[in-house]
Design a protein around this motif. Structure first.
Motif, mmCIF file in Angstrom:
data_model
loop_
_atom_site.group_PDB
_atom_site.id
_atom_site.type_symbol
_atom_site.label_atom_id
_atom_site.label_comp_id
_atom_site.label_asym_id
_atom_site.label_seq_id
_atom_site.Cartn_x
_atom_site.Cartn_y
_atom_site.Cartn_z
ATOM 1 N N ARG A 19 -49.119 -48.636 16.230
ATOM 2 C CA ARG A 19 -50.009 -49.334 17.162
ATOM 3 C C ARG A 19 -50.199 -50.789 16.734
ATOM 4 O O ARG A 19 -50.205 -51.703 17.570
ATOM 5 C CB ARG A 19 -51.364 -48.620 17.223
ATOM 6 C CG ARG A 19 -52.354 -49.281 18.162
ATOM 7 C CD ARG A 19 -53.677 -48.512 18.168
ATOM 8 N NE ARG A 19 -54.623 -49.136 19.075
ATOM 9 C CZ ARG A 19 -55.401 -50.170 18.758
ATOM 10 N NH1 ARG A 19 -55.318 -50.692 17.534
ATOM 11 N NH2 ARG A 19 -56.231 -50.688 19.645
ATOM 12 N N GLU A 21 -48.103 -52.647 15.039
ATOM 13 C CA GLU A 21 -46.863 -53.364 15.331
ATOM 14 C C GLU A 21 -46.755 -53.673 16.827
ATOM 15 O O GLU A 21 -46.288 -54.742 17.228
ATOM 16 C CB GLU A 21 -45.653 -52.537 14.900
ATOM 17 C CG GLU A 21 -45.434 -52.475 13.402
ATOM 18 C CD GLU A 21 -44.697 -53.710 12.897
ATOM 19 O OE1 GLU A 21 -44.361 -54.591 13.714
ATOM 20 O OE2 GLU A 21 -44.468 -53.798 11.683
ATOM 21 N N GLY A 22 -47.194 -52.712 17.638
ATOM 22 C CA GLY A 22 -47.050 -52.886 19.079
ATOM 23 C C GLY A 22 -48.033 -53.853 19.681
ATOM 24 O O GLY A 22 -47.775 -54.420 20.748
ATOM 25 N N ALA A 27 -43.428 -57.783 19.055
ATOM 26 C CA ALA A 27 -43.006 -56.976 20.200
ATOM 27 C C ALA A 27 -43.599 -57.432 21.530
ATOM 28 O O ALA A 27 -42.868 -57.538 22.532
ATOM 29 C CB ALA A 27 -43.322 -55.500 19.945
ATOM 30 N N PRO A 108 -41.562 -50.588 18.904
ATOM 31 C CA PRO A 108 -42.427 -51.455 19.719
ATOM 32 C C PRO A 108 -41.661 -52.495 20.519
ATOM 33 O O PRO A 108 -41.996 -52.785 21.665
ATOM 34 C CB PRO A 108 -43.347 -52.099 18.678
ATOM 35 C CG PRO A 108 -43.386 -51.124 17.549
ATOM 36 C CD PRO A 108 -42.002 -50.562 17.493
ATOM 37 N N TRP A 112 -41.793 -52.691 24.596
ATOM 38 C CA TRP A 112 -42.252 -53.858 25.337
ATOM 39 C C TRP A 112 -41.141 -54.466 26.187
ATOM 40 O O TRP A 112 -41.411 -55.005 27.273
ATOM 41 C CB TRP A 112 -42.817 -54.896 24.368
ATOM 42 C CG TRP A 112 -44.228 -54.597 23.972
ATOM 43 C CD1 TRP A 112 -44.664 -54.091 22.789
ATOM 44 C CD2 TRP A 112 -45.392 -54.789 24.774
ATOM 45 N NE1 TRP A 112 -46.027 -53.947 22.790
ATOM 46 C CE2 TRP A 112 -46.510 -54.377 24.007
ATOM 47 C CE3 TRP A 112 -45.616 -55.269 26.061
ATOM 48 C CZ2 TRP A 112 -47.805 -54.421 24.496
ATOM 49 C CZ3 TRP A 112 -46.909 -55.324 26.556
ATOM 50 C CH2 TRP A 112 -47.992 -54.903 25.771
#
Length: 440
Positions: A19, A21-22, A27, A108, A112
């Motif tokens: 989460r 990283e995203g 990303a 991620p 995206w």
């Protein structure tokens, strides 16, 4: 008794690294880049697709020529992040396996990138909704397209980890763009079938299994690359590779057979209250009222005239013996934009020309008298201030005088005489008995 602060904080679960990283990493910017790139391309060509569901599907699919290389470059840049930060050795000390670390950074970006592409596609569909005049949304290609975008991001991440240079990302983007473009334009049938950005045709549909086979083909190759690079037992990469080959084989063998004409293109919607009747292709059947109105001046002048074709038709092929070709509204962006005729007067002029030129007569029969009669009939049925201007250099004065006299002669007849002349004209012109065209 109060709970110690340390104890209360221990109860709060830390956010999952995926989460983090995203949400906070590179990303989301990759998704924004895809969104802006595809959005700019689609907005610049809106006149050519915002009015037909098939055109919209083809344009969003064609956007993969940019989306796939861009997603691969984004994944590649993310893959080289630890090398640029010089934290590779630090990452190896964590408890996570190399595969888990790779997926933690790669997924991620893939998510995206796919999100940016799907949002762009959704916006394009919403923009088409109020302008479409027939057909239905075409969504069959979306599974294969989304899988190809995600697969390119994952494969690019592996390249970024394996190739120790900052130029890997731009070079991968350029190579991918050129490769996809060459396959789409001049590649062999098998190569085009295996390309996720193979150009689809307007009015064509993929066979039902093509998008799913494309998803397995691209996804299998990407997963095989990830497992071959980061899995403890690299032999497991053979499983997705085998799945990719199993899906790619029928794709390559089918070639151009992966696409077939949309059955809707063979259907027509007709207004039989006029003579000739007006029949438009069912893909834009909602345009029938305005097309019929545009041709109302022509049909009103033909009231009582015999030897006319039964209808103007648009069924994707040559008109039959009892038909005249209806002027095409496709490709969009010329005669029609966003579900509206751009120039009804010009459209009527072209439709009148289709009536006049029905007979496929040899050139030797098209004497000056015949061509003058053709011009007079077209000018009477649908005069065009631009197309029918009679001016020119001195050598053409004699032809101009004859043309003006023919137009004036047809316009000066009374209704009964004009109907009889037009009936004889259409009978002779359609049968290529040009000598039977009465004089003006």
């Amino acid at each position: 008794m109060r709970t110690p602060v340390v104890a209360r904080e221990a109860r709060v679960r830390a956010p999952h690294p995926l989460r983090t990283e995203g949400v906070r990493g590179f990303a989301p910017w990759a998704g924004a880049a895809v969104l802006l790139t595809d959005g700019a391309m689609l907005s610049g060509t809106a006149d050519r697709w915002q009015g037909g569901w098939s055109e919209t599907a083809v344009q969003t699919h064609t956007a993969l020529l940019l989306t796939v290389p861009l997603a691969a470059a984004a994944g590649c840049w993310q893959g080289g992040r630890e090398r640029r930060r010089r934290t590779e050795e630090l990452w190896t000390t964590t408890a996570r396996t190399p595969l888990a670390r790779l997926l933690l950074a790669a997924l991620p970006v893939a998510f995206w990138a796919v999100a940016g592409y799907l949002v762009t596609t959704a916006v394009a569909l919403l923009a088409t909704w109020p302008c479409a005049r027939g057909d239905r949304p075409h969504l069959a290609l979306l599974p294969g397209d989304a899988a190809a975008v995600a697969a390119s991001a994952l494969a690019g991440h592996v390249v970024g980890r394996a190739v120790p240079t900052r130029l890997a990302a731009p070079l991968l983007a350029m190579t991918g763009y050129v490769g996809l473009g060459v396959l789409a334009a001049d590649g062999p049938a098998a190569g085009r079938a295996l390309s996720p950005a193979a150009l689809a045709g307007v009015g064509e549909l993929p066979v039902w299994w093509q998008p799913w086979a494309m998803a397995v083909w691209t996804g299998g190759l990407a997963c095989a690359a990830v497992l071959a690079y980061a899995a403890r037992r690299r032999a497991v990469a053979l499983l997705p590779l085998a799945a990719a080959l199993a899906a790619g084989t029928p794709l390559a063998q089918s070639g151009y057979g992966l696409w077939h004409p949309d059955p809707l293109t063979r259907r027509q919607v007709c207004d039989t209250s006029r003579t000739p009747a007006v029949c438009v292709n069912a893909r834009y059947g909602g345009m029938l009222p305005q097309i019929s109105d545009a041709l109302s001046g022509v049909t009103d002048k033909l009231a009582g005239v015999r030897n006319l074709p039964v209808r103007w038709a648009d069924h994707g092929g040559a008109p039959r013996a009892d038909e005249a070709a209806l002027p095409a509204v496709t490709p969009l962006g010329w005669s029609a934009v966003r579900g509206r005729l751009t120039d009804p007067e010009q459209y009527a002029w072209e439709a009148a020309g289709a009536l006049v030129l029905r007979g496929d007569c040899p050139d030797e029969q098209l004497s000056g008298r015949v061509l003058t009669a053709d011009d007079a009939v077209r000018h009477y049925l649908a005069p065009s201030p631009v197309r029918d201007r009679l001016d020119g250099p001195e050598p053409h004065d004699a032809w101009l005088r004859e043309t003006r006299a023919a137009r004036a002669g047809l316009a000066g007849m009374d209704e009964h005489e004009r109907r009889a002349w037009l009936s004889a004209y259409f009978a002779a012109r359609t049968a290529c008995r040009t000598k039977g065209i009465p004089a003006l």
